[in-house]
Design a protein around this motif. Structure first.
Motif, short mmCIF file in Angstrom:
data_model
loop_
_atom_site.label_atom_id
_atom_site.label_comp_id
_atom_site.label_asym_id
_atom_site.label_seq_id
_atom_site.Cartn_x
_atom_site.Cartn_y
_atom_site.Cartn_z
N VAL A 26 93.22 61.18 48.15
CA VAL A 26 93.48 61.77 46.84
C VAL A 26 92.36 61.30 45.91
O VAL A 26 92.07 60.10 45.85
N LEU A 27 91.74 62.23 45.22
CA LEU A 27 90.63 61.89 44.34
C LEU A 27 91.12 61.20 43.08
O LEU A 27 92.16 61.56 42.52
N ALA A 28 90.34 60.24 42.62
CA ALA A 28 90.55 59.59 41.33
C ALA A 28 89.58 60.23 40.34
O ALA A 28 88.64 60.93 40.73
N ASP A 61 85.96 60.33 40.86
CA ASP A 61 85.49 61.15 41.98
C ASP A 61 85.20 62.58 41.56
O ASP A 61 85.10 63.48 42.40
N TRP A 62 85.05 62.82 40.28
CA TRP A 62 84.87 64.17 39.77
C TRP A 62 83.68 64.88 40.39
O TRP A 62 83.71 66.10 40.59
N LYS A 63 82.63 64.16 40.74
CA LYS A 63 81.45 64.80 41.35
C LYS A 63 81.79 65.37 42.74
O LYS A 63 81.28 66.42 43.12
N ALA A 64 82.65 64.68 43.48
CA ALA A 64 83.08 65.19 44.79
C ALA A 64 83.88 66.47 44.61
O ALA A 64 83.71 67.43 45.36
N LEU A 65 84.77 66.49 43.60
CA LEU A 65 85.54 67.71 43.33
C LEU A 65 84.62 68.84 42.93
O LEU A 65 84.73 69.96 43.44
N TRP A 95 85.38 68.53 34.46
CA TRP A 95 85.67 68.11 35.84
C TRP A 95 86.59 66.90 35.86
O TRP A 95 87.51 66.82 36.68
N ARG A 96 86.38 65.97 34.95
CA ARG A 96 87.27 64.81 34.87
C ARG A 96 88.69 65.26 34.51
O ARG A 96 89.67 64.76 35.06
N ALA A 97 88.81 66.18 33.58
CA ALA A 97 90.13 66.70 33.20
C ALA A 97 90.79 67.40 34.39
O ALA A 97 92.00 67.27 34.61
N ALA A 98 90.00 68.13 35.16
CA ALA A 98 90.55 68.82 36.33
C ALA A 98 91.11 67.83 37.34
O ALA A 98 92.18 68.06 37.92
N VAL A 99 90.41 66.72 37.56
CA VAL A 99 90.88 65.72 38.51
C VAL A 99 92.20 65.13 38.06
O VAL A 99 93.08 64.83 38.87
N ARG A 100 92.39 64.99 36.74
CA ARG A 100 93.63 64.42 36.22
C ARG A 100 94.81 65.39 36.30
O ARG A 100 95.95 64.99 36.14
N GLY A 111 97.15 67.09 38.33
CA GLY A 111 97.72 67.15 39.67
C GLY A 111 96.92 66.29 40.62
O GLY A 111 96.07 65.51 40.21
N ASP A 112 97.22 66.43 41.89
CA ASP A 112 96.52 65.66 42.92
C ASP A 112 95.53 66.56 43.64
O ASP A 112 95.93 67.56 44.25
N TRP A 113 94.26 66.21 43.59
CA TRP A 113 93.24 66.88 44.37
C TRP A 113 93.06 66.06 45.64
O TRP A 113 92.67 64.89 45.58
#
Length: 168
Positions: A5-7, A10-14, A42-47, A49-51
């Motif tokens: 699960v990305l933290a 990890d926004w660059k990976a997403l 991208w940081r907001a997207a990671v927050r 739900g769970d990617w």
């Protein structure tokens, strides 16, 4: 294959895997603005739900966004934005995502996913994994000629998501 699960850091990976997914399968995803996002988006997207990503070595080979809808039961999750690298399809990535979800959040009893009409490969994959139609259908916002159908998978303590049968 490793599943994680990305933290937020990890926004660059997403970003990398989502842009690859959009390039590979543009008709399968609603998001069109992601190509212009910066770090804050991208940081907001990671927050949100769970990617969950699958990695083969350092390379991200699959991604799924697992969310809980505000208007849905607490033990239900939705898989969204599912993508597997074409070189790794039919190798058990989606099954690994399911196994991870069961281990990561054992309170989840139902998993839902929307499938676009015409995406027969995805439908067949989900049906092989035990998903069934709910009969719910809806037009896509902003694209009323495109329709999607909701599928459901009932999870329980006896659910075996490690069956080796491959998926698409």
């Amino acid at each position: 294959m490793d599943i994680e699960v990305l933290a937020e850091d990890d926004w660059k990976a997403l970003r990398s895997v989502r842009l690859r997914a959009l390039e590979d399968s543009p008709a399968a995803f609603l998001a069109k603005t992601e190509t212009s996002w910066g770090e804050p988006e991208w940081r907001a997207a990671v927050r949100d739900g769970d990617w969950i990503v699958a990695r083969h070595g350092e390379q991200v080979i699959g991604v799924v966004h697992c969310v809980r809808g505000d208007d849905r039961p607490a033990d239900e999750r939705h898989f969204e934005s599912v993508w597997v690298d074409p070189l790794h399809r039919r190798s058990g990535v989606l099954r690994a995502f399911l196994s991870h979800l069961v281990a990561y959040d054992p309170a989840v009893r139902t998993l839902m996913v929307w499938i676009l009409d015409g995406n027969d490969a995805a439908r067949a994959t989900y049906e092989r994994l035990g998903f069934e139609s709910t009969g719910e259908r809806q037009p896509l916002p902003g694209a009323p000629r495109r329709v999607e159908e909701r599928l459901r998978l009932a999870l329980n303590a006896n659910h075996d998501s490690t069956d080796p049968a491959p998926e698409s």
